[in-house]
Enzyme design. Structure first.
Site, PDB file in Angstrom:
ATOM      1  N   GLU A  16       0.868  -1.168   0.000  1.00  0.00           N
ATOM      2  CA  GLU A  16       0.000   0.000   0.000  1.00  0.00           C
ATOM      3  C   GLU A  16       0.909   1.223   0.000  1.00  0.00           C
ATOM      4  OE1 GLU A  16      -2.708   2.944   0.286  1.00  0.00           O
ATOM      5  OE2 GLU A  16      -0.939   2.756   1.532  1.00  0.00           O
ATOM      6  N   CYS A  63      -5.637   5.846   6.017  1.00  0.00           N
ATOM      7  CA  CYS A  63      -5.352   4.623   5.270  1.00  0.00           C
ATOM      8  C   CYS A  63      -6.633   4.066   4.675  1.00  0.00           C
ATOM      9  CB  CYS A  63      -4.744   3.598   6.229  1.00  0.00           C
ATOM     10  SG  CYS A  63      -4.205   2.104   5.392  1.00  0.00           S
ATOM     11  N   CYS A  66      -6.000  -0.266   6.915  1.00  0.00           N
ATOM     12  CA  CYS A  66      -6.256  -0.447   8.350  1.00  0.00           C
ATOM     13  C   CYS A  66      -7.119   0.708   8.853  1.00  0.00           C
ATOM     14  CB  CYS A  66      -4.953  -0.528   9.120  1.00  0.00           C
ATOM     15  SG  CYS A  66      -3.931   0.936   8.935  1.00  0.00           S
ATOM     16  N   HIS A  70      -7.283   2.859  12.893  1.00  0.00           N
ATOM     17  CA  HIS A  70      -7.178   4.277  13.270  1.00  0.00           C
ATOM     18  C   HIS A  70      -8.474   4.772  13.908  1.00  0.00           C
ATOM     19  CE1 HIS A  70      -3.259   4.593  11.614  1.00  0.00           C
ATOM     20  NE2 HIS A  70      -3.672   4.095  10.461  1.00  0.00           N
ATOM     21  N   ARG A 475      -0.405  -4.505  11.170  1.00  0.00           N
ATOM     22  CA  ARG A 475       1.019  -4.391  10.850  1.00  0.00           C
ATOM     23  C   ARG A 475       1.892  -4.058  12.054  1.00  0.00           C
ATOM     24  NH1 ARG A 475      -2.415  -3.453   7.773  1.00  0.00           N
ATOM     25  NH2 ARG A 475      -2.514  -4.322   5.678  1.00  0.00           N
ATOM     26  N   SER A 498       3.892   0.935  10.286  1.00  0.00           N
ATOM     27  CA  SER A 498       4.825   0.952   9.155  1.00  0.00           C
ATOM     28  C   SER A 498       5.845   2.073   9.300  1.00  0.00           C
ATOM     29  CB  SER A 498       4.074   1.065   7.823  1.00  0.00           C
ATOM     30  OG  SER A 498       3.324  -0.115   7.603  1.00  0.00           O
ATOM     31  N   CYS A 542       2.721  -0.493   4.681  1.00  0.00           N
ATOM     32  CA  CYS A 542       1.638   0.421   4.328  1.00  0.00           C
ATOM     33  C   CYS A 542       2.189   1.838   4.413  1.00  0.00           C
ATOM     34  CB  CYS A 542       0.435   0.277   5.232  1.00  0.00           C
ATOM     35  SG  CYS A 542      -0.804   1.514   4.801  1.00  0.00           S
ATOM     36  N   CYS A 545      -0.057   4.919   5.578  1.00  0.00           N
ATOM     37  CA  CYS A 545      -0.033   5.069   7.028  1.00  0.00           C
ATOM     38  C   CYS A 545       1.293   5.654   7.484  1.00  0.00           C
ATOM     39  CB  CYS A 545      -0.202   3.712   7.698  1.00  0.00           C
ATOM     40  SG  CYS A 545      -1.914   3.277   7.955  1.00  0.00           S
TER      41      CYS A 545
HETATM   42 NI1  NFE Z   1      -2.307   1.571   6.455  1.00  0.00          NI
HETATM   43 FE1  NFE Z   1      -1.772   0.361   9.349  1.00  0.00          FE
HETATM   44  C1  NFE Z   1      -1.830  -1.301   9.949  1.00  0.00           C
HETATM   45  C2  NFE Z   1      -1.885   1.135  10.957  1.00  0.00           C
HETATM   46  S1  NFE Z   1       0.247   0.987   9.043  1.00  0.00           S
HETATM   47  S2  NFE Z   1      -2.133  -0.274   7.263  1.00  0.00           S
HETATM   48  O1  NFE Z   1      -1.902  -2.359  10.206  1.00  0.00           O
HETATM   49  O2  NFE Z   1      -2.006   1.660  11.932  1.00  0.00           O
HETATM   50  O3  NFE Z   1       1.347  -0.087   9.375  1.00  0.00           O
END
Ligand code: NFE
Ligand code: MG
Length: 564
Positions: A16, A63, A66, A70, A475, A498, A542, A545
């Site tokens: 991503e 994102c 995920c 958030h 992640r 990430s 990702c 993110c």
């Molecule tokens: Ni955009 Fe996320 C996850 C978060 S970033 S995917 O899982 O928080 O690593």
């Protein structure tokens, strides 16, 4: 003379967002590596002065993957700031939605994003369907969709792709690369499940929507609880979730886990300590609360820190030790790591060198460098499993011991790309079990007459202290830091999984987890850096993110110029 080459992979695909990896290759192995987030996302001014009740819906737009993570972490941070404990039904419904997010992301990652790092499409075309069926039965008593007829159909489908000249999802594959190790029948099994996984992905998206109202961006969370009141009380809804959970379980048990055994078996030479793992320290904040107190550490996914790969000790997490450094990131400010509650985010793009290489002693990424007690950490499924193993959390030690025994492996071999890939699969099954218990707990709680879904709260007249939600996203470790005054958000910072793993060097020159994990990775053919992709992909990057920039300390929208 040593043979020295320079390789830039930009963009890395099947992730991503936008990631660039630059490596020096000496004598066929990576000697040094630089990870660059090349995308800048200016979400930062959006939260300034916003009603805290809207913030979760805005922040989940960091994102498209995920989203839930958030949304929930934001809501938890607000609840910590307001000093409230949402009711049990809200916690359980949130855990059920979160379980669908984890199982979705992990399954999609292994098949859609990573399986072609292990399976050769060229091999699958040459496979013998009957032998493939036999091989599938060696790794599972009831393998998923594993009849010789089914495999014959898959080969025909692949041949049609090739004949049409349009390889679709398999375009650009490194067909016939020597680093592929599965027998042709193993290639076929994985690619067949690649296609089956697309259906499982749909079911998991539906599961999120049962209590989350929609997917990918759910909308049933509110500060203080949930809005899916009637759904929660409706036995048919619980039944729908439970029946889809069984469908997904069928795929996890009979496709995903056996496929991980297949990969681990045929890549035994790669299932070795340090092949694709460079981090010494591992962090997990803990995920899926088991009590209604978000500051308690009792969670289904474990909380703790491991240093120097020493599994005899697990340290408790203290949020005060989380910092971010911008010494090598395109922002203005001091080089030393700063606590996110005090952090600023002022972009300052200084570009790459004229020849397109990174500025090795300078700034080279939009990703910041999070550190814990000043140390680089790996976060994510491998970190959680090792923390769970070291702290003997629930049945995680038995789960991993079973896997290791099956492969006559020792625990240190988990510090590898194969280990990280296996950890994610084991975690998927672990969360699937968790979801069963949360359904039962929800039914029990409702039967006991508790129908509460929301907790009343008062808005603070004075600005609150910085409240923190420590959370685990698929992640890895995710923390949202918030201050509120009245109904409004006055400060917001997010430190994202990430961002930890994709981080560039910090002010002390310590590499990030991707960078460190690439050291010594074999690159026999610089035109097809398959093993580099395999290792970077195993983190499930990702970048949307990782470079999110949610910081509302300032009330001005900044203007700046990006030179390309
Ligand atoms: Ni955009 Fe996320 C996850 C978060 S970033 S995917 O899982 O928080 O690593
Ligand atoms: Mg941040």
């Amino acid at each position: 003379m040593p043979d020295k080459k320079h390789v830039v992979i930009d963009p890395i695909t099947r992730i991503e967002g936008h990631l660039r990896i630059e490596v020096d290759v000496k004598n066929g192995k990576v000697e040094d590596a630089w990870s660059t987030g090349t995308l800048w996302r200016g979400i930062e001014p959006i939260l300034q002065g916003r009603d805290i009740r809207d913030a979760g819906l805005l922040v989940q737009r960091i994102c498209g993957v995920c989203t839930w993570s958030h949304y929930e972490a934001n809501t938890m941070s607000a609840e910590v700031a307001l000093g409230i404990k949402p009711p049990t039904n809200a916690r359980l419904v949130r855990n059920l939605i979160n379980a669908s997010e984890f199982m979705h992301d992990h399954t999609v990652h292994f098949y859609a994003l990573a399986s072609l790092d292990w399976a050769d499409v060229g091999g699958a075309l040459k496979a013998d369907p009957q032998k493939a069926s036999d091989l599938a039965h060696q790794f599972s008593k009831q393998p998923y969709n594993a009849s010789a007829d089914h495999y014959r159909e898959i080969i025909e489908k692949l041949k049609k792709f090739v004949a049409s000249g349009q390889l679709g999802p398999f375009a650009g594959a490194y067909i016939g690369n020597k680093l592929y190790k599965l027998p042709p029948e193993g290639d076929l099994i994985l690619i067949s499940h690649y296609l089956d996984a697309l259906y499982t992905q749909v079911i998991l998206a539906q599961m999120m929507a049962i209590y989350g109202a929609k997917n990918p961006h759910p909308q049933s969370l509110v500060v203080g609880g949930i809005t899916s009141v009637m759904d929660m009380l409706d036995a048919r809804r619980i039944g729908q979730y439970a029946s889809k959970l069984e469908d997904v379980g069928n795929f996890i048990q009979h496709a995903y886990l056996p496929d991980i055994d297949l990969v681990t078996y045929f890549y035994k030479d790669e299932f070795k300590e340090n092949i694709g793992c460079g981090a010494e320290n591992f962090l997990s904040y803990g995920g899926f609360p088991e009590t209604n107190d978000w500051e308690a550490e009792f969670r289904y996914l474990p909380q703790g820190v491991i240093y120097n790969r020493d599994l005899s000790k697990v340290e408790k997490v203290n949020k005060q030790f989380i910092t971010e450094s911008i010494a090598h990131s395109w922002y203005k400010g001091p080089n030393e790591g700063i606590y996110p509650g005090k952090e600023d985010t002022v972009p300052e793009y200084t570009g790459l060198n004229k020849d397109g290489t990174v500025k090795r002693n300078g700034k080279y990424s939009w990703v910041k460098a999070p550190r814990y007690k000043g140390k680089m950490m790996e976060v994510g499924p491998l970190a959680r499993l090792m923390v769970g193993y070291a702290s003997n959390h629930n049945n995680m030690r038995d789960m991993l011991d079973n896997f290791l025994e099956k492969h006559s492996a020792n625990i240190n071999q988990m510090f590898s790309t194969v280990g990280r890939t296996a950890a994610r699969a084991l975690e998927t099954a672990y969360i699937w079990h968790g979801a069963h218990r949360w359904i039962n707990d929800l039914i029990t709680n409702l039967k006991q007459g508790d129908e509460r879904t929301w907790t009343r709260f008062e808005y603070p007249e004075q600005e609150t202290n910085t409240a923190v939600a420590l959370y685990e996203a698929p992640r890895g470790s995710l923390a949202h830091f918030v201050r509120i005054k009245g109904k409004d958000v006055t400060h917001y910072q997010v430190v994202i999984p990430s961002t930890w793993n994709a981080s560039p060097r910090d002010e002390k020159g310590q590499r990030g987890a991707y960078e460190e994990s690439l050291i010594n990775i074999p690159v026999p053919d610089t035109d097809e850096p398959l093993a580099i992709l395999r290792t970077v992909h195993s983190f499930d990057p990702c970048m949307a993110c990782a470079v999110h920039l949610v910081d509302v300390d300032n009330d001005k929208i900044k203007k700046f110029k990006v030179e390309v």
